[in-house]
Scaffold this active site. Structure first.
Site, PDB file in Angstrom:
ATOM      1  N   ARG A  73       0.645  -1.820   0.264  1.00  0.00           N
ATOM      2  CA  ARG A  73      -0.023  -0.372  -0.214  1.00  0.00           C
ATOM      3  C   ARG A  73       0.476   1.620  -0.220  1.00  0.00           C
ATOM      4  NH1 ARG A  73      -3.797  -1.025   4.797  1.00  0.00           N
ATOM      5  NH2 ARG A  73      -5.304  -1.930   3.365  1.00  0.00           N
ATOM      6  N   ARG A 110      -2.874   6.697   9.768  1.00  0.00           N
ATOM      7  CA  ARG A 110      -2.801   6.295   8.236  1.00  0.00           C
ATOM      8  C   ARG A 110      -2.775   6.897   7.532  1.00  0.00           C
ATOM      9  NH1 ARG A 110      -4.568   0.148   8.246  1.00  0.00           N
ATOM     10  NH2 ARG A 110      -3.984  -0.322  10.324  1.00  0.00           N
ATOM     11  N   LYS A 159      -4.356   1.393  14.452  1.00  0.00           N
ATOM     12  CA  LYS A 159      -3.973   1.720  13.948  1.00  0.00           C
ATOM     13  C   LYS A 159      -5.605   2.801  14.105  1.00  0.00           C
ATOM     14  CE  LYS A 159      -7.788  -0.071  11.197  1.00  0.00           C
ATOM     15  NZ  LYS A 159      -8.024  -1.107   9.792  1.00  0.00           N
ATOM     16  N   LYS A 203      -6.882   6.612  12.022  1.00  0.00           N
ATOM     17  CA  LYS A 203      -7.603   7.075  10.701  1.00  0.00           C
ATOM     18  C   LYS A 203      -7.572   8.405  10.773  1.00  0.00           C
ATOM     19  CE  LYS A 203      -8.971   2.625   9.158  1.00  0.00           C
ATOM     20  NZ  LYS A 203      -9.610   1.979   8.657  1.00  0.00           N
ATOM     21  N   CYS A 205     -14.720  -3.904  -0.321  1.00  0.00           N
ATOM     22  CA  CYS A 205     -13.606  -3.944  -0.176  1.00  0.00           C
ATOM     23  C   CYS A 205     -12.341  -5.107  -0.997  1.00  0.00           C
ATOM     24  CB  CYS A 205     -13.976  -4.492   1.172  1.00  0.00           C
ATOM     25  SG  CYS A 205     -13.539  -5.820   1.824  1.00  0.00           S
ATOM     26  N   CYS A 263      -7.197 -11.797   0.805  1.00  0.00           N
ATOM     27  CA  CYS A 263      -7.049 -11.141   2.254  1.00  0.00           C
ATOM     28  C   CYS A 263      -7.298 -12.087   2.886  1.00  0.00           C
ATOM     29  CB  CYS A 263      -8.340  -9.996   2.322  1.00  0.00           C
ATOM     30  SG  CYS A 263      -8.860  -9.213   4.171  1.00  0.00           S
ATOM     31  N   CYS A 276     -15.557  -9.278   5.597  1.00  0.00           N
ATOM     32  CA  CYS A 276     -15.228  -9.556   7.230  1.00  0.00           C
ATOM     33  C   CYS A 276     -16.052  -8.322   7.784  1.00  0.00           C
ATOM     34  CB  CYS A 276     -13.791  -9.884   7.165  1.00  0.00           C
ATOM     35  SG  CYS A 276     -13.171  -8.443   7.613  1.00  0.00           S
ATOM     36  N   CYS A 280     -13.623  -2.413   5.990  1.00  0.00           N
ATOM     37  CA  CYS A 280     -11.901  -1.009   5.374  1.00  0.00           C
ATOM     38  C   CYS A 280     -13.143  -0.801   4.335  1.00  0.00           C
ATOM     39  CB  CYS A 280     -11.757  -2.786   4.355  1.00  0.00           C
ATOM     40  SG  CYS A 280     -10.336  -2.706   5.393  1.00  0.00           S
TER      41      CYS A 280
END
Length: 571
Positions: free
Chosen positions: A81, A150, A217, A219, A436, A442, A481, A485
């Site tokens: 990424r 991020r 994380k 954001k 996603c 994934c 899931c 995302c």
């Protein structure tokens, strides 16, 4: 008022916390593991560290059974990424990513829902070479993943060039200010010399994050009303631009958003950020840093699924958080200013900016840049990049803005799009859909998303057409899931994978991203999805009020109850 005393959460640190502490600022044994030619994979501990460097180890699940039969290890490959603050890249950088997709990847480029580039299928022995070429293009993968701040998002704003320039500047500044300072990235990937100085010996390498970084994380997104395309309420830290007389005067601040949850665990839930005040632009770096340090000090380091910032705020209370923030800042936020959002989608087609330049927002299905028969999107964009003198902007809805084109270049771009079969003909439903990656790569995916959503839309579009709703935007989100995302909890209709071919179906989110969805049907497949949605869509067409969005209608009609806060998402 006396400040409430709050202690960091108790409990033993998780294994990931021990890993970060022992990694020597994200080095671990990555150098040795990358040099091991016996396996195409990495040990689990190094794989976890690799996320901080912008990559995840994956295996192609389409090949799992066959490789097991042949007694071969899984088909390991790596996702990379690339950090692109605000989603902006130059034509030269675009051409580098296009070249790398063939040279080391699977021949396609993907846009994430956080406005970043993603390459798939990179083999372990090509990781270092790929990252070096990305670095040569003045891009980086550092902190694209991991327990840090991020890629900072911002509205691509194709029509107000001056405002976009400012919010883009702040997305860059925030990304740089909050980036990890460890030299490990340069040592491992860019052949930088290993230097141990007094700061490292004294534990001062990471003045913001410390030796163990964040619990999870973090954001950040910047929205420019009336567009909430970055889903600002889904961010740990949201900045809502306040524009008066065509001038950016500052930002309203929202805190505590997040989309992820765990199936069957009601202690986990999506949450919307709350607006806590207003700040002038010159103070947002200080503000963001202090907010990050509060999460560093009070986030849950024992249970990772309860470690996001939203849980820290919900556990201790918003009033406590604001008091703690003001204490650390040494100054207080001003009262929030008025603003209004009216959508979360992109404005498609050509738009002329105030500076006289032209901007084209182009629909990209599932954010995948690839050629197909009669629709040579990747080739068209490669040829456009060769002549384009403006920039490219990845949107939060996985689309692309070809920005700042002169009138002369616009003519050439139109001709190239026509030559390669690129036309803006997708339905409103398709243009409003997000998904996603999910299967096959994934490791968290329980069901398909990117590969299946277009098929489901093929089935839903005729229903919308027959109901007279072809031009009606309904936000549809699908994930493989519950990690969130593609921000499914903000979809007016959303599908979250439970098992292959089966999804939990949610409805009722706010069209402008200000209300969460609610579970409506559990563990259903395509046939039941179609049977369930058809009468609801028809009823919406017949009974909706003027200007009423689908998410509002299903609440008014009693299909689902409005979710007033993430803490009652499961009620």
């Amino acid at each position: 008022m006396a400040k409430t005393k709050v202690q960091p959460i108790g409990g033993p640190p998780s294994d990931v916390e021990h890993l970060k502490l022992e990694s020597n600022y994200l080095r671990g044994s990555l150098t040795d593991s990358l040099a091991n030619r016996v396996t195409g994979g990495l040990p689990e501990l190094d794989n976890r560290l690799l996320k901080f460097h912008g990559s995840y180890m994956q295996d192609d699940r389409d090949y799992r059974n066959e490789r097991e039969k042949q007694k071969l290890e899984p088909y390991y490959q790596f996702m990379l990424r690339v950090v692109t603050p605000g989603g902006v890249s130059t034509p030269a950088q675009w051409l580098v990513m296009d070249k790398l997709a063939d040279k080391y990847g699977t021949g396609s480029i993907r846009f994430t829902t956080r406005q970043a580039f993603q390459l798939h299928g990179v083999l372990k022995w090509n990781l270092k070479k790929t990252i070096q070429e990305i670095n040569d293009a003045l891009l980086t993968t550092l902190a694209a993943c991991g327990d840090v701040s991020r890629n900072v998002m911002c509205n691509p704003n194709p029509y107000q060039s001056d405002i976009h320039s400012e919010v883009y500047y702040w997305s860059q500044q925030l990304t740089t200010h909050l980036a990890p300072k460890t030299p490990a990235y340069h040592e491992i990937w860019l052949d930088g010399e290993k230097v141990v100085d007094s700061a490292e010996e004294q534990g001062e390498v990471e003045p913001i994050y410390g030796r163990v970084y964040l619990p999870r994380k973090f954001k950040i997104g910047i929205a420019v009303p009336p567009s909430n395309d970055v889903d600002v309420y889904s961010q740990d830290l949201g900045l809502i631009a306040i524009v008066e007389n065509d001038k950016l005067i500052g930002f309203n601040v929202s805190v505590g958003g997040g989309m992820g949850m765990t199936h069957g665990d009601t202690a986990t839930y999506p949450q919307l950020a709350k607006v806590i005040g207003f700040v002038t632009p010159d103070r947002i770096l200080d503000l963001a840093e202090k907010i990050v340090t509060i999460q560093r000090d009070y986030g849950n380091r024992s249970v990772r699924k309860n470690a996001r910032f939203k849980y820290t705020i919900d556990r201790h209370g918003l009033e406590w958080f604001v008091d703690e923030l003001h204490d650390r800042l040494g100054w207080e936020l001003a009262p929030a200013r008025e603003f209004k959002f009216d959508s979360t989608g992109d404005r498609y087609g050509w738009i002329k900016g105030k500076d006289g330049k032209w901007n084209l927002t182009l629909y990209v299905q599932s954010g995948r840049i690839v050629d197909s028969e009669g629709y040579k999107l990747r080739t068209a964009l490669r040829e456009i990049a060769k002549i384009h003198t403006g920039d490219f902007r990845l949107t939060a809805n996985q689309n692309l803005v070809i920005a700042n084109a002169t009138a002369q270049k616009k003519t050439k771009i139109v001709a190239l799009l026509k030559q390669y079969g690129i036309a803006e003909s997708a339905s409103a439903l398709r243009r409003s859909a997000l998904s996603c990656v999910a299967l096959p790569t994934c490791g968290l995916a329980m069901a398909e998303a990117e590969r299946y959503l277009p098929t489901l839309l093929d089935k839903l579009e005729p229903i919308m057409e027959q109901a007279g709703l072809r031009d009606e935007e309904i936000n549809i989100r699908m994930t493989g899931c519950p990690n969130g995302c593609a921000r499914p909890a903000l979809g007016e209709i959303a599908f979250i994978g439970k098992s292959p071919g089966k999804y939990n179906m949610y409805m009722g989110a706010g069209f402008s991203g200000d209300r969460l969805s609610k579970l409506f049907r559990e563990n259903i497949g395509e046939e039941e999805i179609i049977d369930t949605l058809t009468p609801i869509i028809n009823r919406y067409s017949a009974e909706r009020n003027q200007g009423e969005h689908f998410g509002d209608f299903v609440i008014r009609a009693g299909y689902v109850k409005a979710v007033t806060d993430g803490t009652n998402f499961h009620d």
